[in-house]
Design a protein around this motif. Structure first.
Motif, PDB file in Angstrom:
ATOM      1  N   GLU A 276      37.807  44.965  48.049  1.00  0.00           N
ATOM      2  CA  GLU A 276      36.893  45.251  49.147  1.00  0.00           C
ATOM      3  C   GLU A 276      35.537  45.697  48.596  1.00  0.00           C
ATOM      4  N   GLU A 277      35.578  46.611  47.620  1.00  0.00           N
ATOM      5  CA  GLU A 277      34.347  47.120  47.029  1.00  0.00           C
ATOM      6  C   GLU A 277      33.594  46.018  46.290  1.00  0.00           C
ATOM      7  N   TRP A 278      34.332  45.178  45.560  1.00  0.00           N
ATOM      8  CA  TRP A 278      33.695  44.106  44.797  1.00  0.00           C
ATOM      9  C   TRP A 278      33.048  43.081  45.721  1.00  0.00           C
ATOM     10  N   GLN A 279      33.708  42.719  46.820  1.00  0.00           N
ATOM     11  CA  GLN A 279      33.158  41.730  47.741  1.00  0.00           C
ATOM     12  C   GLN A 279      31.890  42.231  48.435  1.00  0.00           C
ATOM     13  N   GLU A 280      31.818  43.536  48.657  1.00  0.00           N
ATOM     14  CA  GLU A 280      30.632  44.078  49.308  1.00  0.00           C
ATOM     15  C   GLU A 280      29.395  43.943  48.431  1.00  0.00           C
ATOM     16  N   THR A 281      29.587  44.047  47.108  1.00  0.00           N
ATOM     17  CA  THR A 281      28.453  43.949  46.186  1.00  0.00           C
ATOM     18  C   THR A 281      28.264  42.540  45.631  1.00  0.00           C
ATOM     19  N   ASN A 282      29.261  41.663  45.790  1.00  0.00           N
ATOM     20  CA  ASN A 282      29.179  40.289  45.280  1.00  0.00           C
ATOM     21  C   ASN A 282      29.642  39.303  46.347  1.00  0.00           C
ATOM     22  N   PRO A 283      28.962  39.246  47.474  1.00  0.00           N
ATOM     23  CA  PRO A 283      29.451  38.418  48.584  1.00  0.00           C
ATOM     24  C   PRO A 283      29.428  36.916  48.292  1.00  0.00           C
ATOM     25  N   GLU A 284      28.592  36.475  47.342  1.00  0.00           N
ATOM     26  CA  GLU A 284      28.448  35.044  47.100  1.00  0.00           C
ATOM     27  C   GLU A 284      29.199  34.580  45.860  1.00  0.00           C
ATOM     28  N   ASN A 285      29.862  35.458  45.166  1.00  0.00           N
ATOM     29  CA  ASN A 285      30.531  35.097  43.917  1.00  0.00           C
ATOM     30  C   ASN A 285      32.037  35.004  44.099  1.00  0.00           C
ATOM     31  N   PRO A 286      32.699  34.100  43.365  1.00  0.00           N
ATOM     32  CA  PRO A 286      34.166  34.013  43.433  1.00  0.00           C
ATOM     33  C   PRO A 286      34.818  35.217  42.770  1.00  0.00           C
ATOM     34  N   LYS A 287      36.057  35.477  43.133  1.00  0.00           N
ATOM     35  CA  LYS A 287      36.803  36.607  42.552  1.00  0.00           C
ATOM     36  C   LYS A 287      37.014  36.356  41.062  1.00  0.00           C
ATOM     37  N   PRO A 288      36.623  37.303  40.186  1.00  0.00           N
ATOM     38  CA  PRO A 288      36.759  37.091  38.738  1.00  0.00           C
ATOM     39  C   PRO A 288      38.212  37.101  38.298  1.00  0.00           C
ATOM     40  N   ALA A 289      38.422  36.589  37.082  1.00  0.00           N
ATOM     41  CA  ALA A 289      39.783  36.413  36.567  1.00  0.00           C
ATOM     42  C   ALA A 289      40.461  37.736  36.254  1.00  0.00           C
ATOM     43  N   TRP A 290      39.691  38.812  36.065  1.00  0.00           N
ATOM     44  CA  TRP A 290      40.336  40.077  35.712  1.00  0.00           C
ATOM     45  C   TRP A 290      40.942  40.786  36.908  1.00  0.00           C
ATOM     46  N   PHE A 291      40.889  40.201  38.106  1.00  0.00           N
ATOM     47  CA  PHE A 291      41.686  40.695  39.240  1.00  0.00           C
ATOM     48  C   PHE A 291      43.088  40.091  39.100  1.00  0.00           C
ATOM     49  N   VAL A 292      43.944  40.769  38.359  1.00  0.00           N
ATOM     50  CA  VAL A 292      45.282  40.247  38.041  1.00  0.00           C
ATOM     51  C   VAL A 292      46.313  40.905  38.953  1.00  0.00           C
ATOM     52  N   ALA A 293      47.097  40.088  39.669  1.00  0.00           N
ATOM     53  CA  ALA A 293      48.146  40.584  40.566  1.00  0.00           C
ATOM     54  C   ALA A 293      49.516  40.359  39.933  1.00  0.00           C
ATOM     55  N   SER A 294      50.556  40.839  40.613  1.00  0.00           N
ATOM     56  CA  SER A 294      51.915  40.802  40.054  1.00  0.00           C
ATOM     57  C   SER A 294      52.372  39.385  39.729  1.00  0.00           C
ATOM     58  N   ASN A 295      52.024  38.416  40.578  1.00  0.00           N
ATOM     59  CA  ASN A 295      52.475  37.042  40.347  1.00  0.00           C
ATOM     60  C   ASN A 295      51.684  36.338  39.253  1.00  0.00           C
ATOM     61  N   ASP A 296      50.576  36.953  38.784  1.00  0.00           N
ATOM     62  CA  ASP A 296      49.829  36.366  37.667  1.00  0.00           C
ATOM     63  C   ASP A 296      50.478  36.696  36.329  1.00  0.00           C
ATOM     64  N   LEU A 297      51.398  37.653  36.314  1.00  0.00           N
ATOM     65  CA  LEU A 297      52.116  38.024  35.093  1.00  0.00           C
ATOM     66  C   LEU A 297      53.438  37.272  35.024  1.00  0.00           C
ATOM     67  N   THR A 298      53.929  37.051  33.805  1.00  0.00           N
ATOM     68  CA  THR A 298      55.252  36.443  33.648  1.00  0.00           C
ATOM     69  C   THR A 298      56.320  37.518  33.843  1.00  0.00           C
ATOM     70  N   PRO A 299      57.536  37.147  34.233  1.00  0.00           N
ATOM     71  CA  PRO A 299      58.615  38.150  34.347  1.00  0.00           C
ATOM     72  C   PRO A 299      58.830  38.917  33.048  1.00  0.00           C
ATOM     73  N   GLU A 300      58.635  38.240  31.913  1.00  0.00           N
ATOM     74  CA  GLU A 300      58.797  38.916  30.631  1.00  0.00           C
ATOM     75  C   GLU A 300      57.730  40.004  30.436  1.00  0.00           C
ATOM     76  N   ASP A 301      56.514  39.745  30.925  1.00  0.00           N
ATOM     77  CA  ASP A 301      55.464  40.772  30.852  1.00  0.00           C
ATOM     78  C   ASP A 301      55.880  42.029  31.600  1.00  0.00           C
ATOM     79  N   HIS A 302      56.472  41.850  32.792  1.00  0.00           N
ATOM     80  CA  HIS A 302      56.923  42.994  33.587  1.00  0.00           C
ATOM     81  C   HIS A 302      57.955  43.811  32.815  1.00  0.00           C
TER      82      HIS A 302
END
Length: 353
Positions: free
Chosen positions: A46-72
């Motif tokens: 939410e905070e990032w979108q308010e300051t970067n409304p025209e830019n795509p979400k960067p790759a460092w926004f990593v969610a649970s499904n972006d990790l492998t089960p082994e990483d968990h």
């Protein structure tokens, strides 16, 4: 044992903080609970979108499904080295996982020294949270649609009502209801379109426990009525009335609502039905400030024309309900102030000892 990590999924969502060693489940999720379906946007996105409304979400926004089960499993094993009890941690796996993959993960967790492991395969069952939201998916990659959306469009999905603010002028309806805990004054306010906007609840004197509890209940209802979502304010009131109706307390008096929440449900029914007709076989009896008349379904009748009320013997000697508070010893609404000290008519507790 001294250290453990308890499950904090729901409590962290309510507090708006991290849920411990768990990665972010998703930055936009749909949450289903007993009061409806809600779209939840992570505060960092939410905070990032308010300051970067025209830019795509960067790759460092990593969610649970972006990790492998082994990483968990590896993260849990590393934390386990410094934690002598079990750890609440979910291993998120893709829907394509098979039994052999689950067996391999379990053995990996055992070999790495984990004292327990929780496994969840995406889509295997309906859960409280689900990924994304219809009409509210953020820009995930630079190849996303080139259409530029304002931050508020990204945060409020299509078909959802935005959060409502209080106008400078409101209409209001105030209801007076007698309850076993005292007289409940409930005020329901409306916006310019006469949609329910906020609720004020008041029982007892300022500074009493009953007063603070009912004020908190009113503020919670107000926050729910104003929050964004697919339901109208009227639909939300119907859901609240269904949840509150029939909730009972430690004291029962014939003809009165069972508790303050039950009285709030009566107030909601009165508004929704635009009528003061009773909602069940027990008539609503609101004791007026004068002891000579009783309010029955909106009208005053002589008190001697009504059937005798069955009131518990311990309640007959308690002063007017407005002076009664919750006892810290037994929890019954029977604490009164007499001769400069608080004492309980139910258990004999005395603050002055």
């Amino acid at each position: 044992v001294l250290l453990t990590q308890a499950p904090t999924g729901t409590t962290s969502l309510l507090s708006g903080v991290s849920s411990g060693i768990e990665p972010v489940y998703d930055f936009i999720t749909t949450r289903k609970d007993r009061i409806g379906t809600h779209i939840m946007v992570h505060p960092l996105l939410e905070e990032w979108q308010e300051t970067n409304p025209e830019n795509p979400k960067p790759a460092w926004f990593v969610a649970s499904n972006d990790l492998t089960p082994e990483d968990h499993v590896r993260v849990q094993a590393k934390i386990q080295e410094y934690t002598d009890s079990s750890i609440s941690k979910t291993v998120n796996a893709p829907n394509s996982h098979k039994v052999e993959d689950v067996e391999r993960l379990y053995m990996m967790a055992y070999d790495l020294g984990c004292k327990g492991v929780t496994y969840f395969r995406d889509g295997c069952r309906e859960g409280v949270l689900s990924h994304g939201a219809e009409g509210a998916t953020p820009q995930a990659t630079p190849q996303a649609t080139p259409e530029v959306k304002a931050p508020e469009e990204l945060l409020v999905p299509a078909g959802y009502l935005a959060r409502r603010t209080r106008p400078s002028v409101t209409h209001a309806q105030t209801t007076r209801t007698a309850t076993p805990q005292g007289v409940l004054w409930s005020t329901l306010t409306f916006d310019q379109e006469l949609e329910p906007l906020e609720v004020f609840l008041h029982v007892g004197k300022t500074g009493s426990d009953m007063h603070s509890l009912t004020e908190a209940l009113g503020r919670s209802i107000t926050e729910y009525l104003r929050s964004p979502g697919p339901q109208s304010a009227r639909e939300r009131l119907e859901a609240l009335g269904h949840q509150f109706r029939g909730i009972g307390g430690s004291e029962r008096m014939l003809g009165l609502p069972r508790s303050v929440p039950d009285a709030v449900a009566t107030m909601i029914d009165t508004y929704l039905n635009d009528s003061l007709e009773p909602q069940d076989e027990t008539p609503y009896l609101g004791i007026s400030s004068e002891a000579t008349s009783i309010q029955v379904n909106g009208g005053l009748v002589p008190s001697n024309s009504l059937p005798a009320k069955s009131i518990p013997a311990k309640s007959t000697s308690i002063p007017a309900p407005a002076t009664v508070d919750l006892c810290p010893e037994c929890g019954v609404c029977s604490l009164v102030r007499e001769e400069g000290c608080h004492k309980c008519y139910n258990c004999g507790y005395s603050k002055c000892g």
